[in-house]
Design a protein around this motif. Structure first.
Motif, PDB file in Angstrom:
ATOM      1  N   ASP A  15     -23.790 -85.788  30.917  1.00  9.77           N
ATOM      2  CA  ASP A  15     -22.510 -85.264  31.366  1.00  9.77           C
ATOM      3  C   ASP A  15     -21.419 -85.301  30.301  1.00  9.77           C
ATOM      4  OD1 ASP A  15     -23.950 -86.841  33.792  1.00  9.77           O
ATOM      5  OD2 ASP A  15     -22.946 -85.027  34.515  1.00  9.77           O
ATOM      6  N   TYR A  16     -21.559 -86.185  29.341  1.00 13.00           N
ATOM      7  CA  TYR A  16     -20.544 -86.339  28.302  1.00 13.00           C
ATOM      8  C   TYR A  16     -21.226 -86.388  26.941  1.00 13.00           C
ATOM      9  CZ  TYR A  16     -18.006 -87.913  32.423  1.00 13.00           C
ATOM     10  OH  TYR A  16     -17.448 -88.005  33.684  1.00 13.00           O
ATOM     11  N   TRP A  17     -20.561 -85.779  25.960  1.00 11.96           N
ATOM     12  CA  TRP A  17     -21.112 -85.709  24.600  1.00 11.96           C
ATOM     13  C   TRP A  17     -20.036 -86.046  23.575  1.00 11.96           C
ATOM     14  CZ3 TRP A  17     -26.208 -84.517  23.469  1.00 11.96           C
ATOM     15  CH2 TRP A  17     -26.985 -84.074  24.551  1.00 11.96           C
ATOM     16  N   GLY A  18     -20.486 -86.668  22.491  1.00 10.75           N
ATOM     17  CA  GLY A  18     -19.597 -86.882  21.364  1.00 10.75           C
ATOM     18  C   GLY A  18     -19.583 -85.677  20.455  1.00 10.75           C
ATOM     19  N   GLN A  19     -18.813 -85.777  19.375  1.00 16.05           N
ATOM     20  CA  GLN A  19     -18.657 -84.643  18.466  1.00 16.05           C
ATOM     21  C   GLN A  19     -19.730 -84.603  17.389  1.00 16.05           C
ATOM     22  OE1 GLN A  19     -17.157 -87.483  18.048  1.00 16.05           O
ATOM     23  NE2 GLN A  19     -17.455 -87.880  15.851  1.00 16.05           N
ATOM     24  N   GLY A  20     -20.463 -85.678  17.239  1.00 16.70           N
ATOM     25  CA  GLY A  20     -21.557 -85.725  16.279  1.00 16.70           C
ATOM     26  C   GLY A  20     -21.178 -86.370  14.963  1.00 16.70           C
ATOM     27  N   THR A  21     -22.184 -86.911  14.292  1.00 20.31           N
ATOM     28  CA  THR A  21     -22.011 -87.483  12.965  1.00 20.31           C
ATOM     29  C   THR A  21     -23.202 -87.057  12.094  1.00 20.31           C
ATOM     30  OG1 THR A  21     -21.567 -89.533  11.722  1.00 20.31           O
ATOM     31  CG2 THR A  21     -23.124 -89.687  13.534  1.00 20.31           C
ATOM     32  N   GLN A  22     -22.911 -86.675  10.855  1.00 22.99           N
ATOM     33  CA  GLN A  22     -23.945 -86.131   9.972  1.00 22.99           C
ATOM     34  C   GLN A  22     -24.739 -87.257   9.314  1.00 22.99           C
ATOM     35  OE1 GLN A  22     -24.753 -82.739   9.092  1.00 22.99           O
ATOM     36  NE2 GLN A  22     -26.500 -83.773   8.122  1.00 22.99           N
ATOM     37  N   VAL A  23     -26.052 -87.124   9.360  1.00 23.35           N
ATOM     38  CA  VAL A  23     -26.958 -88.016   8.634  1.00 23.35           C
ATOM     39  C   VAL A  23     -27.776 -87.163   7.679  1.00 23.35           C
ATOM     40  CG1 VAL A  23     -28.956 -89.541   8.805  1.00 23.35           C
ATOM     41  CG2 VAL A  23     -27.081 -89.728  10.467  1.00 23.35           C
TER      42      VAL A  23
END
Length: 123
Positions: free
Chosen positions: A111-119
């Motif tokens: 239901d909820y998501w973060g904006q993401g982080t690059q690896v």
């Protein structure tokens, strides 16, 4: 309202380690099921790991034995410890949350998501 923010991504050499964090500035994680997903360029988003509200863990076969999901409820934070990283682990990593009581498929709907982080893992 749940507001997820990932951090901890970066550039690492193959064989190295990173720890991703996912913090919720809105509410405690304790009643939530949590998941980590990733999306590489040109590919669909894929499941990486999840932890149910009761702390049952799930992993994709590709990361089993190398990645560990955990949570620190007092810090409203979920972690993804990544070890023995490979170039194919390169992706944007997202954390996601699903409230307890709505039914939980670790590879399914959140239901909820973060904006993401690059690896990025270099060979």
């Amino acid at each position: 309202q749940v507001h997820l923010v990932e951090s901890g991504g970066g550039l690492v050499q193959a064989g190295g380690s990173l720890r991703l964090s996912c913090a919720d500035s809105g509410r405690t994680f304790s009643p939530y099921n949590m998941g980590w997903f990733r999306q590489a360029p040109g590919k669909e988003r894929e499941f990486v790991a999840a932890m149910s509200w009761s702390d049952v863990t799930y992993y994709a076969d590709s990361v089993k034995g190398r990645f560990t999901i955990s949570r620190a409820n007092a810090k409203n934070t979920v972690y993804l410890q990544m070890s023995s990283l490979k170039p194919e682990d390169t992706a944007v990593y997202y954390c996601a949350a699903r409230p307890r009581g709505l039914g939980f498929d670790p590879r399914g709907e959140y239901d909820y998501w973060g904006q993401g982080t690059q690896v990025t893992v270099s060979s």
